[in-house]
Design a protein around this motif. Structure first.
Motif, PDB file in Angstrom:
ATOM      1  N   MET A  73      -7.123 -25.256  43.022  1.00  0.00           N
ATOM      2  CA  MET A  73      -8.193 -24.546  42.292  1.00  0.00           C
ATOM      3  C   MET A  73      -7.761 -23.127  41.930  1.00  0.00           C
ATOM      4  O   MET A  73      -8.001 -22.647  40.819  1.00  0.00           O
ATOM      5  CB  MET A  73      -9.468 -24.507  43.130  1.00  0.00           C
ATOM      6  CG  MET A  73     -10.649 -23.854  42.401  1.00  0.00           C
ATOM      7  SD  MET A  73     -12.160 -23.940  43.330  1.00  0.00           S
ATOM      8  CE  MET A  73     -12.456 -25.708  43.345  1.00  0.00           C
ATOM      9  N   ASP A  74      -7.078 -22.453  42.869  1.00  0.00           N
ATOM     10  CA  ASP A  74      -6.620 -21.101  42.572  1.00  0.00           C
ATOM     11  C   ASP A  74      -5.658 -21.093  41.395  1.00  0.00           C
ATOM     12  O   ASP A  74      -5.681 -20.189  40.550  1.00  0.00           O
ATOM     13  CB  ASP A  74      -5.947 -20.495  43.799  1.00  0.00           C
ATOM     14  CG  ASP A  74      -6.960 -20.073  44.861  1.00  0.00           C
ATOM     15  OD1 ASP A  74      -8.148 -19.948  44.510  1.00  0.00           O
ATOM     16  OD2 ASP A  74      -6.566 -19.882  46.022  1.00  0.00           O
ATOM     17  N   ALA A  75      -4.806 -22.140  41.351  1.00  0.00           N
ATOM     18  CA  ALA A  75      -3.857 -22.231  40.235  1.00  0.00           C
ATOM     19  C   ALA A  75      -4.597 -22.437  38.920  1.00  0.00           C
ATOM     20  O   ALA A  75      -4.227 -21.867  37.878  1.00  0.00           O
ATOM     21  CB  ALA A  75      -2.869 -23.381  40.472  1.00  0.00           C
ATOM     22  N   SER A  76      -5.643 -23.259  38.958  1.00  0.00           N
ATOM     23  CA  SER A  76      -6.423 -23.507  37.739  1.00  0.00           C
ATOM     24  C   SER A  76      -7.106 -22.232  37.258  1.00  0.00           C
ATOM     25  O   SER A  76      -7.116 -21.912  36.066  1.00  0.00           O
ATOM     26  CB  SER A  76      -7.469 -24.601  37.994  1.00  0.00           C
ATOM     27  OG  SER A  76      -6.854 -25.834  38.322  1.00  0.00           O
ATOM     28  N   LEU A  77      -7.679 -21.488  38.209  1.00  0.00           N
ATOM     29  CA  LEU A  77      -8.357 -20.240  37.838  1.00  0.00           C
ATOM     30  C   LEU A  77      -7.356 -19.205  37.344  1.00  0.00           C
ATOM     31  O   LEU A  77      -7.643 -18.453  36.403  1.00  0.00           O
ATOM     32  CB  LEU A  77      -9.130 -19.699  39.038  1.00  0.00           C
ATOM     33  CG  LEU A  77     -10.416 -20.462  39.406  1.00  0.00           C
ATOM     34  CD1 LEU A  77     -10.996 -19.942  40.710  1.00  0.00           C
ATOM     35  CD2 LEU A  77     -11.441 -20.341  38.294  1.00  0.00           C
ATOM     36  N   ALA A  78      -6.179 -19.175  37.979  1.00  0.00           N
ATOM     37  CA  ALA A  78      -5.148 -18.231  37.524  1.00  0.00           C
ATOM     38  C   ALA A  78      -4.723 -18.546  36.100  1.00  0.00           C
ATOM     39  O   ALA A  78      -4.509 -17.643  35.279  1.00  0.00           O
ATOM     40  CB  ALA A  78      -3.948 -18.281  38.468  1.00  0.00           C
ATOM     41  N   GLY A  79      -4.618 -19.831  35.800  1.00  0.00           N
ATOM     42  CA  GLY A  79      -4.269 -20.213  34.441  1.00  0.00           C
ATOM     43  C   GLY A  79      -5.348 -19.811  33.453  1.00  0.00           C
ATOM     44  O   GLY A  79      -5.051 -19.356  32.330  1.00  0.00           O
ATOM     45  N   LEU A  80      -6.614 -19.970  33.865  1.00  0.00           N
ATOM     46  CA  LEU A  80      -7.735 -19.577  33.007  1.00  0.00           C
ATOM     47  C   LEU A  80      -7.696 -18.072  32.728  1.00  0.00           C
ATOM     48  O   LEU A  80      -7.890 -17.629  31.591  1.00  0.00           O
ATOM     49  CB  LEU A  80      -9.045 -19.971  33.680  1.00  0.00           C
ATOM     50  CG  LEU A  80     -10.344 -19.555  32.982  1.00  0.00           C
ATOM     51  CD1 LEU A  80     -10.447 -20.215  31.598  1.00  0.00           C
ATOM     52  CD2 LEU A  80     -11.553 -19.921  33.837  1.00  0.00           C
ATOM     53  N   VAL A  81      -7.418 -17.292  33.779  1.00  0.00           N
ATOM     54  CA  VAL A  81      -7.333 -15.840  33.613  1.00  0.00           C
ATOM     55  C   VAL A  81      -6.204 -15.461  32.674  1.00  0.00           C
ATOM     56  O   VAL A  81      -6.352 -14.592  31.803  1.00  0.00           O
ATOM     57  CB  VAL A  81      -7.147 -15.166  34.997  1.00  0.00           C
ATOM     58  CG1 VAL A  81      -6.795 -13.698  34.835  1.00  0.00           C
ATOM     59  CG2 VAL A  81      -8.413 -15.310  35.841  1.00  0.00           C
ATOM     60  N   ASP A  82      -5.043 -16.143  32.799  1.00  0.00           N
ATOM     61  CA  ASP A  82      -3.916 -15.847  31.909  1.00  0.00           C
ATOM     62  C   ASP A  82      -4.279 -16.110  30.453  1.00  0.00           C
ATOM     63  O   ASP A  82      -3.929 -15.322  29.553  1.00  0.00           O
ATOM     64  CB  ASP A  82      -2.700 -16.690  32.302  1.00  0.00           C
ATOM     65  CG  ASP A  82      -2.063 -16.200  33.595  1.00  0.00           C
ATOM     66  OD1 ASP A  82      -2.338 -15.038  33.971  1.00  0.00           O
ATOM     67  OD2 ASP A  82      -1.318 -16.978  34.223  1.00  0.00           O
ATOM     68  N   ARG A  83      -4.977 -17.219  30.215  1.00  0.00           N
ATOM     69  CA  ARG A  83      -5.360 -17.563  28.845  1.00  0.00           C
ATOM     70  C   ARG A  83      -6.307 -16.506  28.253  1.00  0.00           C
ATOM     71  O   ARG A  83      -6.178 -16.115  27.091  1.00  0.00           O
ATOM     72  CB  ARG A  83      -6.024 -18.946  28.812  1.00  0.00           C
ATOM     73  CG  ARG A  83      -5.077 -20.108  29.095  1.00  0.00           C
ATOM     74  CD  ARG A  83      -5.862 -21.388  29.329  1.00  0.00           C
ATOM     75  NE  ARG A  83      -6.598 -21.789  28.132  1.00  0.00           N
ATOM     76  CZ  ARG A  83      -6.148 -22.672  27.228  1.00  0.00           C
ATOM     77  NH1 ARG A  83      -4.951 -23.217  27.384  1.00  0.00           N
ATOM     78  NH2 ARG A  83      -6.886 -22.998  26.180  1.00  0.00           N
ATOM     79  N   MET A  84      -7.222 -16.042  29.085  1.00  0.00           N
ATOM     80  CA  MET A  84      -8.180 -15.047  28.588  1.00  0.00           C
ATOM     81  C   MET A  84      -7.524 -13.680  28.420  1.00  0.00           C
ATOM     82  O   MET A  84      -7.847 -12.939  27.494  1.00  0.00           O
ATOM     83  CB  MET A  84      -9.384 -14.963  29.516  1.00  0.00           C
ATOM     84  CG  MET A  84     -10.183 -16.272  29.562  1.00  0.00           C
ATOM     85  SD  MET A  84     -11.774 -16.107  30.381  1.00  0.00           S
ATOM     86  CE  MET A  84     -12.658 -15.098  29.225  1.00  0.00           C
ATOM     87  N   ASN A  85      -6.594 -13.341  29.312  1.00  0.00           N
ATOM     88  CA  ASN A  85      -5.868 -12.076  29.144  1.00  0.00           C
ATOM     89  C   ASN A  85      -5.065 -12.070  27.855  1.00  0.00           C
ATOM     90  O   ASN A  85      -4.885 -11.014  27.228  1.00  0.00           O
ATOM     91  CB  ASN A  85      -4.940 -11.842  30.337  1.00  0.00           C
ATOM     92  CG  ASN A  85      -5.650 -11.101  31.468  1.00  0.00           C
ATOM     93  OD1 ASN A  85      -6.512 -10.271  31.224  1.00  0.00           O
ATOM     94  ND2 ASN A  85      -5.280 -11.416  32.707  1.00  0.00           N
ATOM     95  N   GLY A  86      -4.626 -13.234  27.462  1.00  0.00           N
ATOM     96  CA  GLY A  86      -3.898 -13.320  26.201  1.00  0.00           C
ATOM     97  C   GLY A  86      -4.768 -13.000  24.998  1.00  0.00           C
ATOM     98  O   GLY A  86      -4.253 -12.644  23.925  1.00  0.00           O
ATOM     99  N   ARG A  87      -6.059 -13.152  25.150  1.00  0.00           N
ATOM    100  CA  ARG A  87      -7.012 -12.859  24.064  1.00  0.00           C
ATOM    101  C   ARG A  87      -7.816 -11.582  24.363  1.00  0.00           C
ATOM    102  O   ARG A  87      -8.886 -11.365  23.802  1.00  0.00           O
ATOM    103  CB  ARG A  87      -7.979 -14.028  23.902  1.00  0.00           C
ATOM    104  CG  ARG A  87      -7.337 -15.378  23.588  1.00  0.00           C
ATOM    105  CD  ARG A  87      -8.371 -16.479  23.634  1.00  0.00           C
ATOM    106  NE  ARG A  87      -9.517 -16.184  22.784  1.00  0.00           N
ATOM    107  CZ  ARG A  87     -10.749 -16.673  22.990  1.00  0.00           C
ATOM    108  NH1 ARG A  87     -10.988 -17.449  24.037  1.00  0.00           N
ATOM    109  NH2 ARG A  87     -11.722 -16.370  22.167  1.00  0.00           N
ATOM    110  N   ALA A  88      -7.301 -10.732  25.254  1.00  0.00           N
ATOM    111  CA  ALA A  88      -8.076  -9.599  25.756  1.00  0.00           C
ATOM    112  C   ALA A  88      -8.616  -8.710  24.647  1.00  0.00           C
ATOM    113  O   ALA A  88      -9.817  -8.390  24.619  1.00  0.00           O
ATOM    114  CB  ALA A  88      -7.220  -8.779  26.730  1.00  0.00           C
TER     115      ALA A  88
END
Length: 383
Positions: free
Chosen positions: A1-16
């Motif tokens: 789950m932490d890996a999934s959330l980390a991936g979600l955060v990376d995707r959103m940071n890319g669109r910051a």
């Protein structure tokens, strides 16, 4: 789950940049205070949105730190004079937008419901603590500002009461800062405090303002002193308020028209405070005011005029003085005085004659009567 959330955060940071701009635009669209770049300019709003966005994403990824950005936002908005309600509304709008963006990104990434629920839990937990940090910082600044304003206001009131203006200021500037009218009539109120540090009239300024009377107050060790604007016909309203609210005796100066006369009015209010009533107006009894104005002189005067009564028993002396007081307020008539005291007119005459004998002053001599009544008033005022 932490890996999934980390991936979600990376995707959103890319669109910051895109998401931060959209968040700021949503706040401007929904909250009128932020439109037009008044107190909070557009770039300042976007900077705050960026800091908040990154902090919340860190928390979503499980790497949250001290909410410095929240405290900084609270401090800045307080210093800019932004209403706290509008700042908190902006937080709600921004968090709601961020959650919508998280849901959309999670759906696009095909994340499970379990991951979305965990993301929701983390986001709303951090939103609560983040908002608390912002409001605490906001209120700290407000408290310091209000304390500084109160100290400045108190110093200005003190200067006004002492008949001086600090730093070359004018009474017009003082009136503006103290929210008083430029022209009177004004009165000064002096109220005896129950003990050092305690107000005789708690909340006086706010309570009087609700009655339509502007005022400014200063707490001294033995007195609470205030300048009150009393428009025509409103003095009775002030007296009624003081009669009900005061914890001790109150003196009121004569009305005056210019604020630069406040220093002298303070002295008159202090003299009126020595009156026998709970609330004494200086103008009510000139005799009382003269008797109270110079207590050291009056003590000597009382001994000189009434000293012939001092060897009487205390009760006997009081009967004679009470008779003199009643006679003075009943037209100098033995008959009216007797009716008031429930005794025969001849008893009244006998008592008055004893006063004449012992003081050496005739009650048919206007000058002697004036001296007797002034001494009587002074003795009652000092007792």
């Amino acid at each position: 789950m932490d890996a999934s959330l980390a991936g979600l955060v990376d995707r959103m940071n890319g669109r910051a940049d895109e998401l931060i701009e959209a968040m700021a635009s949503r706040i401007e669209a929904e909250i009128e205070f932020y439109r037009g770049g008044g107190l909070v300019r557009g770039e300042a709003l976007r900077a705050s949105c960026g800091a908040n966005f990154r902090y919340m994403l860190e928390s979503l990824g499980g790497t949250s730190s001290d909410p410095v950005s929240a405290r900084e936002t609270g401090r800045l908005r307080a210093e800019q004079g932004a209403p706290l309600a509008d700042v908190m509304a902006a937080y709600r709008v921004g968090t709601r937008y961020l959650w919508d963006a998280v849901l959309a990104e999670a759906a696009s990434a095909g994340l499970t419901d379990q991951v979305v629920v965990e993301a929701s839990s983390r986001l709303w937990q951090v939103q609560s603590s983040y908002t608390d940090a912002m409001t605490d910082a906001y209120r700290d600044v407000q408290s310091r500002r209000l304390l500084a304003q109160d100290q400045e206001r108190s110093a200005l009131v003190e200067a006004l009461l002492e008949g001086r203006m600090p730093g070359g200021g004018t009474v017009w500037e003082a009136a503006e800062l103290l929210r008083l009218p430029y022209k009177g009539p004004f009165v000064v109120v002096a109220a005896a405090v129950p003990e050092v540090g305690r107000q005789a009239l708690p909340g006086a300024e706010e309570r009087l303002r609700s009655l339509g009377l502007a005022s400014a107050w200063r707490l001294l060790p033995e007195l609470q002193v205030g300048v009150v604007a009393v428009p025509s016909g409103r003095l009775a309203v002030l007296v009624e308020f003081l009669d009900k609210a005061a914890t001790g005796k109150v003196g009121i100066s004569p009305p005056y028209d210019e604020l630069d006369g406040t220093g002298q009015a303070v002295r008159f209010a202090r003299v009126a405070l020595a009156g026998s009533k709970a609330v004494t107006l200086f103008d009510e009894s000139p005799l009382t005011m003269v008797a109270a104005a110079a207590p050291d002189v009056m003590q000597y005067f009382v001994r000189k005029v009434l000293g012939g009564l001092d060897d009487l028993a205390p009760d006997d002396r009081e009967v004679l003085l009470d008779t003199l007081a009643a006679w003075s307020t009943h037209n100098g008539s033995a008959t009216e005085t007797g009716e008031f005291l429930y005794c025969h007119p001849n008893t009244v005459r006998h008592r008055l004659h004893r006063i004449e004998e012992r003081t050496g002053r005739s009650l048919t001599d206007p000058r002697a009567v004036a001296e007797l009544l002034l001494a009587l008033e002074a003795s009652r005022t000092s007792s």
